[in-house]
Design an enzyme around this catalytic site. Structure first.
Site, mmCIF file in Angstrom:
data_model
loop_
_atom_site.group_PDB
_atom_site.id
_atom_site.type_symbol
_atom_site.label_atom_id
_atom_site.label_comp_id
_atom_site.label_asym_id
_atom_site.label_seq_id
_atom_site.Cartn_x
_atom_site.Cartn_y
_atom_site.Cartn_z
ATOM 1 N N GLU A 143 10.418 -5.454 9.811
ATOM 2 C CA GLU A 143 10.958 -4.191 9.304
ATOM 3 C C GLU A 143 11.581 -3.359 10.416
ATOM 4 O O GLU A 143 10.990 -3.175 11.482
ATOM 5 C CB GLU A 143 9.863 -3.377 8.618
ATOM 6 C CG GLU A 143 10.356 -2.057 8.044
ATOM 7 C CD GLU A 143 9.367 -1.371 7.127
ATOM 8 O OE1 GLU A 143 9.680 -0.247 6.665
ATOM 9 O OE2 GLU A 143 8.286 -1.945 6.866
ATOM 10 N N ASP B 210 0.822 -1.209 0.000
ATOM 11 C CA ASP B 210 0.000 0.000 0.000
ATOM 12 C C ASP B 210 0.856 1.259 0.000
ATOM 13 O O ASP B 210 0.340 2.370 -0.108
ATOM 14 C CB ASP B 210 -0.997 0.002 1.161
ATOM 15 C CG ASP B 210 -0.343 -0.064 2.529
ATOM 16 O OD1 ASP B 210 0.895 -0.143 2.602
ATOM 17 O OD2 ASP B 210 -1.086 -0.039 3.540
ATOM 18 N N LYS C 289 -1.461 -9.528 2.825
ATOM 19 C CA LYS C 289 -0.579 -9.157 3.939
ATOM 20 C C LYS C 289 -1.273 -8.182 4.873
ATOM 21 O O LYS C 289 -1.960 -7.267 4.412
ATOM 22 C CB LYS C 289 0.724 -8.540 3.439
ATOM 23 C CG LYS C 289 1.714 -8.208 4.583
ATOM 24 C CD LYS C 289 3.078 -7.816 4.067
ATOM 25 C CE LYS C 289 3.144 -6.387 3.587
ATOM 26 N NZ LYS C 289 2.946 -5.391 4.671
#
EC number: 2.1.2.11
Length: 272
Positions: free
Chosen positions: A179, A43, A112
């Site tokens: 991340e 996104d 996801k």
């Protein structure tokens, strides 16, 4: 065609998994030609290709539109599509309806979701037959709250992240993305989990790596995170655009080499 079984075998045999975030047909096609293992339709396309300030304005239809394009460009690659903000974490019925719509319309291999609070959704989606990839650490949809900074950098936070990662696997997540966390923490999580762990800004000891196509190729991006390496420089295309602009204005483009040789007006005039 890359499948989940293929990715699991890569982890088991300690083969590194390559993943690229891409948003359209040509970038996906290039990724497949380069034999990239996975593509994420993130996104982040909101900022990277649509010019928004954040991911907040990205809709489910946006993700479907771009997901379809990526699938057409890389039909043999394992494709994951983000569920954008506002489409999950609602009611069970709405969450699953949105996930199914995204999964069916894009023909992706998985969807996801971000955050440790979605174990129930992962369980239910998995039971329905929708593979789910989980994303922990720095989660872009929550960056307004947590900021762009290293996550899991205290003992308490690191222990919680390990706990959350295990919970994602137990819930049924097929892949985990980590991340912006310390590399030793990412290594520990990768070793403790049986599912593939893909890192971005998480060191080299995860099962694989992911970078955004536009970041790694310096394509229309103004700033780069510390963990981004540029493998090519697409910004050189600006020089080509400048030259095109100059030649059009000077009347030197198109030349004879770029013009059809067929002459028709003599025939038109004779007809008249």
């Amino acid at each position: 065609m890359k499948t989940l079984n293929h990715l699991n075998k890569m982890k088991a045999s300690q083969q590194k998994i390559s993943m690229v975030t891409a948003y359209d047909y040509p970038s996906a096609k290039q990724a497949q030609q380069a034999e990239i293992d996975m593509i994420l339709v993130g996104d982040s396309l909101g900022m990277t290709v649509l010019g928004y300030d954040s991911t907040v304005q990205v809709t489910l239809n946006d993700m479907i539109h771009h997901g379809k394009a990526v699938k057409r460009g890389a039909s043999d690659t394992f494709i994951v599509v983000d569920m954008p903000i506002g489409t999950v974490g609602l009611s069970d019925e709405e969450d699953l309806k949105n996930a199914l719509k995204l999964y069916q319309n894009t023909n992706a291999n998985a969807v996801k979701v971000e955050g440790a609070h979605l174990t129930s959704f992962i369980q239910k989606a998995t039971k329905m037959g929708i593979p789910v990839v989980s994303h922990l650490g720095l989660t872009p949809q929550s960056v307004g709250v947590m900021g762009y900074k290293l996550q899991g950098d205290t003992k308490t936070a690191a222990m919680q992240l390990i706990k959350d990662a295990k919970a994602m696997e137990t819930a049924g997540a097929v892949v985990l993305v980590l991340e912006a966390i310390p590399s030793d923490l990412a290594r520990e999580i990768s070793q403790q989990l049986t599912i593939p762990v893909i890192g971005i800004g998480a060191g080299k000891d995860t099962d694989g790596q992911v970078l955004v196509y536009h970041d790694m190729l310096n394509y229309g991006v103004d700033r780069h995170a510390k963990f981004v390496k540029q493998f090519a420089d697409f910004s050189s295309g600006i020089d080509g655009l400048r030259q095109y602009n100059e030649e059009v204005k000077a009347g030197t483009f198109p030349s004879e080499n770029h013009t059809y040789k067929k002459r028709i007006m003599d025939e038109v005039e004779q007809h008249d």
